[in-house]
Design a protein around this motif. Structure first.
Motif, PDB file in Angstrom:
ATOM      1  N   LYS A 285       0.837  -1.192   0.000  1.00 24.66           N
ATOM      2  CA  LYS A 285       0.000   0.000   0.000  1.00 24.66           C
ATOM      3  C   LYS A 285       0.871   1.241   0.000  1.00 24.66           C
ATOM      4  O   LYS A 285       2.048   1.210   0.387  1.00 24.66           O
ATOM      5  CB  LYS A 285      -0.958   0.019   1.187  1.00 24.66           C
ATOM      6  CG  LYS A 285      -0.288   0.125   2.541  1.00 24.66           C
ATOM      7  CD  LYS A 285      -1.337   0.175   3.660  1.00 24.66           C
ATOM      8  CE  LYS A 285      -0.683   0.341   5.016  1.00 24.66           C
ATOM      9  NZ  LYS A 285      -1.697   0.434   6.106  1.00 24.66           N
TER      10      LYS A 285
ATOM     11  N   THR B 220      -4.004  -1.352  -3.219  1.00 26.20           N
ATOM     12  CA  THR B 220      -4.853  -0.170  -3.067  1.00 26.20           C
ATOM     13  C   THR B 220      -4.009   1.091  -3.224  1.00 26.20           C
ATOM     14  O   THR B 220      -2.800   1.082  -2.981  1.00 26.20           O
ATOM     15  CB  THR B 220      -5.546  -0.160  -1.691  1.00 26.20           C
ATOM     16  OG1 THR B 220      -6.406   0.975  -1.589  1.00 26.20           O
ATOM     17  CG2 THR B 220      -4.528  -0.117  -0.576  1.00 26.20           C
TER      18      THR B 220
ATOM     19  N   SER C 119      -9.961  -0.771  -6.563  1.00 27.38           N
ATOM     20  CA  SER C 119      -8.894  -0.223  -5.725  1.00 27.38           C
ATOM     21  C   SER C 119      -8.303   1.066  -6.285  1.00 27.38           C
ATOM     22  O   SER C 119      -7.426   1.661  -5.663  1.00 27.38           O
ATOM     23  CB  SER C 119      -7.778  -1.262  -5.547  1.00 27.38           C
ATOM     24  OG  SER C 119      -7.187  -1.593  -6.787  1.00 27.38           O
TER      25      SER C 119
END
Length: 252
Positions: free
Chosen positions: A67, A90, A115
Motif C-alpha cells: 500500500k 490499493t 482499488s
C-alpha cells in the motif's frame, strides 16, 4: 521458530533510515531533485522520507509495497511517481492532491478496478498513466476526467471490452491493450482478429493485397452475408511500441 522469524522479517522488509534515503537523492538532467528508492527491499514507505518531500521525482519501484501511505500528498512538487513492480492492492485518495503529476507508473501490481481511487481523476496535468499487468476488469469512469492524458498502458489486465470512456480523451495518442481477454461474438463479427491492428491507405498495398481487401469488403457488403450489427470504433487506438513480458515476476 527461527524459520518463522525469518518469514516475519521478510514480510516487514528492510528498514530505511532518513540518512539512507538522503543518500538516494539524485539530480535529474534538468537540475531537479529525484529520490530513487527503487529495489530497496522495503515493504512499508518510511515516514522519515516526508522530510524529503520537496523532490520532483519519486521512484519506489521494484519493492515489496502493498500500500501507499496517505502522506504521499506531502510531495506536492512531484511530476513523476514510479511504483511499478510492487504488490500494491490499493491506492489512497490523497494521490489526487498531486496536482503537478505528469507521469504515474502503477504497472505490475495487484490493483483491481475497485482499488483505484476517484482521486486519480483529479490529476489534471497527467500525460502518462501505466496500469498494465494488474487485475483490472473494467476502466473506472473517472479516467475520462484526465483530459490531458497522452499515453495509457492497459496491457495484460482482465478487460473484456474496449473501455468506453476513452472516447472522451481527445489528446490520447497511444494506448496499449495487448494481452486482455476481449470478448468477441463470432456470430455477429466475421472479421478475423489479430493481436495488432495497422491502418494503411490503399495506395500503400500491393496489387495482390489490394484485391484481397476489396474482395473481403464486397463479401461484407453483400446483403446475403451476415452483416455487422455493430460498427467497431478504434478511434485513438494505435499499435503499441513494445510488447510487455507476460510473466509479472520478470519485471521485478
Amino acid at each position: 521458530m527461527a524459520k518463522g522469524k525469518n518469514k516475519a522479517a521478510e514480510d516487514k522488509g528492510k528498514k530505511l533510515t532518513l540518512k539512507m534515503a538522503m543518500s538516494c537523492v539524485k539530480q535529474t538532467l534538468d537540475g531537479k531533485r529525484r529520490l530513487d528508492l527503487s529495489n530497496q527491499g522495503i515493504a512499508i514507505v518510511p515516514k522519515c522520507i516526508q522530510k524529503l518531500c520537496d523532490v520532483y521525482e519519486l521512484d519506489l519501484s521494484r519493492n515489496l509495497l502493498k500500500k501507499l501511505p496517505d502522506f504521499i500528498d506531502k510531495f506536492v512538487n512531484l511530476r513523476l511517481l514510479d511504483l511499478h513492480s510492487n504488490y500494491l492492492e490499493t491506492i489512497p485518495e490523497s494521490i489526487g492532491r498531486l496536482q503537478n503529476l505528469v507521469t504515474l507508473n502503477l504497472c505490475n501490481n495487484r490493483l483491481s478496478t475497485g482499488s483505484l481511487p476517484n482521486g486519480l481523476g483529479l490529476l489534471e496535468k497527467l500525460h502518462h498513466l501505466n496500469l498494465g499487468l494488474n487485475h483490472l476488469e473494467t476502466l473506472p469512469h473517472f479516467i475520462s476526467a484526465l483530459k490531458d492524458l497522452r499515453h495509457l498502458g492497459l496491457f495484460n489486465n482482465r478487460l473484456t471490452r474496449d473501455p468506453e470512456c476513452l472516447g472522451q480523451l481527445s489528446k490520447l495518442e497511444k494506448i496499449n491493450v495487448e494481452g486482455n481477454p476481449f470478448h468477441v461474438d463470432c456470430s455477429l463479427d466475421p472479421i478475423d482478429r489479430v493481436e495488432s491492428l495497422y491502418l494503411v491507405s490503399e495506395g500503400s498495398l500491393c496489387g495482390k493485397c489490394l484485391r484481397k481487401c476489396q474482395e473481403a469488403r464486397r463479401r461484407l457488403e453483400d446483403p446475403g452475408k451476415v452483416a455487422l450489427k455493430t460498427k467497431m470504433n478504434f478511434t485513438g487506438l494505435v499499435s503499441p511500441t513494445s510488447m510487455p513480458r507476460a510473466d509479472p515476476g520478470t519485471w521485478r
